[in-house]
Design a protein around this motif. Structure first.
Motif, PDB file in Angstrom:
ATOM      1  N   ASN B 110      23.542  42.276  49.272  1.00 28.57           N
ATOM      2  CA  ASN B 110      23.158  41.904  47.918  1.00 28.57           C
ATOM      3  C   ASN B 110      23.165  43.133  47.019  1.00 28.57           C
ATOM      4  O   ASN B 110      23.925  43.236  46.077  1.00 28.57           O
ATOM      5  N   HIS B 137      28.448  36.182  52.449  1.00 28.06           N
ATOM      6  CA  HIS B 137      28.163  36.297  51.011  1.00 28.06           C
ATOM      7  C   HIS B 137      28.517  37.720  50.574  1.00 28.06           C
ATOM      8  O   HIS B 137      28.072  38.681  51.193  1.00 28.06           O
ATOM      9  N   HIS B 140      27.353  40.155  43.815  1.00 27.79           N
ATOM     10  CA  HIS B 140      27.942  39.764  42.536  1.00 27.79           C
ATOM     11  C   HIS B 140      28.004  40.954  41.585  1.00 27.79           C
ATOM     12  O   HIS B 140      27.373  41.976  41.804  1.00 27.79           O
ATOM     13  N   LYS B 144      29.879  44.060  43.760  1.00 27.13           N
ATOM     14  CA  LYS B 144      30.790  43.264  44.593  1.00 27.13           C
ATOM     15  C   LYS B 144      31.856  44.100  45.312  1.00 27.13           C
ATOM     16  O   LYS B 144      32.048  43.972  46.521  1.00 27.13           O
ATOM     17  N   HIS B 170      32.911  34.278  47.773  1.00 28.69           N
ATOM     18  CA  HIS B 170      32.747  34.804  46.410  1.00 28.69           C
ATOM     19  C   HIS B 170      33.798  35.884  46.094  1.00 28.69           C
ATOM     20  O   HIS B 170      33.503  36.836  45.365  1.00 28.69           O
ATOM     21  N   GLU B 172      36.881  37.613  44.217  1.00 29.37           N
ATOM     22  CA  GLU B 172      37.447  37.553  42.863  1.00 29.37           C
ATOM     23  C   GLU B 172      38.707  38.419  42.816  1.00 29.37           C
ATOM     24  O   GLU B 172      39.180  38.876  43.862  1.00 29.37           O
ATOM     25  N   THR B 194      28.762  34.133  35.708  1.00 34.87           N
ATOM     26  CA  THR B 194      28.732  35.319  36.566  1.00 34.87           C
ATOM     27  C   THR B 194      29.773  35.321  37.676  1.00 34.87           C
ATOM     28  O   THR B 194      29.933  36.331  38.344  1.00 34.87           O
ATOM     29  N   LYS B 195      30.449  34.229  37.924  1.00 35.84           N
ATOM     30  CA  LYS B 195      31.440  34.254  39.006  1.00 35.84           C
ATOM     31  C   LYS B 195      32.793  33.811  38.463  1.00 35.84           C
ATOM     32  O   LYS B 195      33.142  34.147  37.337  1.00 35.84           O
TER      33      LYS B 195
END
Lengths: 100, 284
Positions: B110, B137, B140, B144, B170, B172, B194-195
């Motif tokens: 995180n 996970h 973000h 990230k 997640h 990108e 946010t994503k």
């Protein structure tokens, strides 16, 4: 890579108003910042510098603008992080309840 | 079109959302264990949560004809409490063999801290010991790229890890290549602000191909859209992509990944309809 099914003129027709709206939104936000008190303090914020760099990338050519902008807004990676974080003594010791 | 949402936190959603996604064509969901919006205080809090994921949610999903699968772990946000994390990891084997459990997840980082890294590795260790799939996970925003690299470093340093049995979520524009190049599965989360958006996800598919990739809504207690996958389907349709290509991403790919779990059982929706018809004809 999957070839884009649409031609560039088709993509442009579909997205022109959307892109125009997004640029206007950014422009209006920057105007709002300049109108507000203590605008100079924001200009020295490193995040404002990131936004400036991002805008410069928008004007460049190439296929990877989105990835480049993502990288501007990313923390630095240190390839030696694992040595610093995970010394041998901190390697996981499994609990006895886990079947082997 | 039938689709599967491979990452959606239905414990945070109302029963009407199951009904809505079913009407949009959703036939199955997979629900990773996650942060409840507050840090839980005891291992018993997690025991109740795991019971909810493995016992009640499959039942509630079934009311709308949706097949429910789940993943177990303590998430990265709560991993700063190493003692509690270890208690939870120790408890996971009690639940891992329950029907519908697909593996360990969503584990990850995180804030990219030392404690998060230690607990991540302990989860991976458990997954290797139990021969389980892993759902990851990634952090973000500014964390990230660094966090994804750290996660891949840890996975690649463990020779037991088979990339094709790990899904990195997640991703990108700046992380999808990292995951795919090393042979991992990956997923894009469609989430407001946010994503990733459906159009950016479609761009990523066009740039990186449709192998080993899927999309999800992550519908949870925050601002999120449980019908984001149909929005993605619509985006690809508007661009003129064939139905077979779209189906591969939203239906075939999740199934291909999940089928690596030895407990995975799935009834195709067409078979369900045939079975229902059979029951009706037998009654007549």
């Amino acid at each position: 890579m999957i070839a884009a099914v649409q031609t560039a003129p088709e993509v442009f027709e579909q997205t022109f108003l959307l892109v125009r709206a997004k640029i206007l939104e950014v422009a209006a936000t920057l105007d709002r910042l300049d109108r507000a008190e203590a605008a100079e303090s924001v200009r020295s914020d490193p995040r404002f510098g990131q936004i400036r760099q991002g805008l410069e990338i928008l004007l460049s050519d190439g296929f990877h603008r989105a990835a480049q902008i993502q990288e501007i807004f990313s923390d630095q990676y240190d390839p030696t992080w694992m040595k610093k974080y995970l010394s041998t003594g901190e390697r996981p010791a499994l609990s006895p309840s886990v079947p082997h | 079109m039938y689709y599967i949402d491979p990452h959606i936190h239905m414990v945070s959603r109302v029963t009407d959302d199951y009904e809505r996604i079913a009407r949009m064509g959703c036939v199955a969901v997979s629900e990773p264990a996650f942060w409840a919006g507050f840090d839980r205080g005891s291992v018993d809090g997690f025991r109740d949560y795991f019971r909810q994921l493995t016992e009640f949610e499959p039942k509630r999903a079934g009311w709308s004809g949706i097949q429910h699968y789940t993943w177990l772990c303590i998430n990265a946000k709560e991993a700063e409490n190493v003692e509690l994390s270890r208690e939870v990891i120790k408890m996971i084997p009690e639940f891992i063999s329950k029907p519908g459990v697909l593996g360990i997840g969503e584990i990850g980082l995180n804030k990219n801290t030392k404690n998060e890294s230690i607990i991540f590795q302990e989860h991976v260790q458990l997954a290797m010991q139990l021969d389980e799939l892993i759902l990851i996970h990634t952090p973000h925003l500014q964390d990230k790229l660094k966090g994804t690299r750290m996660i891949i470093d840890m996975l690649m340093s463990d020779r037991r890890v088979q990339p094709e049995r790990v899904l990195i979520d997640h991703v990108e524009e700046h992380t999808v290549g990292l995951a795919k190049e090393e042979g991992f599965w990956c997923a894009m989360t469609l989430y407001p602000i946010t994503k990733c958006t459906p159009s950016r996800a479609a761009d990523i598919i066009e740039a990186y191909g449709d192998d080993r990739i899927m999309v999800n809504s992550a519908g949870d207690w925050g601002p999120s859209n449980p019908i984001a996958v149909p929005d993605f389907i619509q985006e690809l349709r508007k661009r003129g992509h064939p139905e077979s290509k779209i189906k591969k991403i939203v239906y075939d790919n999740p199934l291909e990944f999940f089928r690596q779990c030895r407990r995975f059982e799935f009834t195709p929706p067409d078979t369900l309809a045939d079975n229902a018809a059979l029951v009706v004809s037998q009654k007549v």
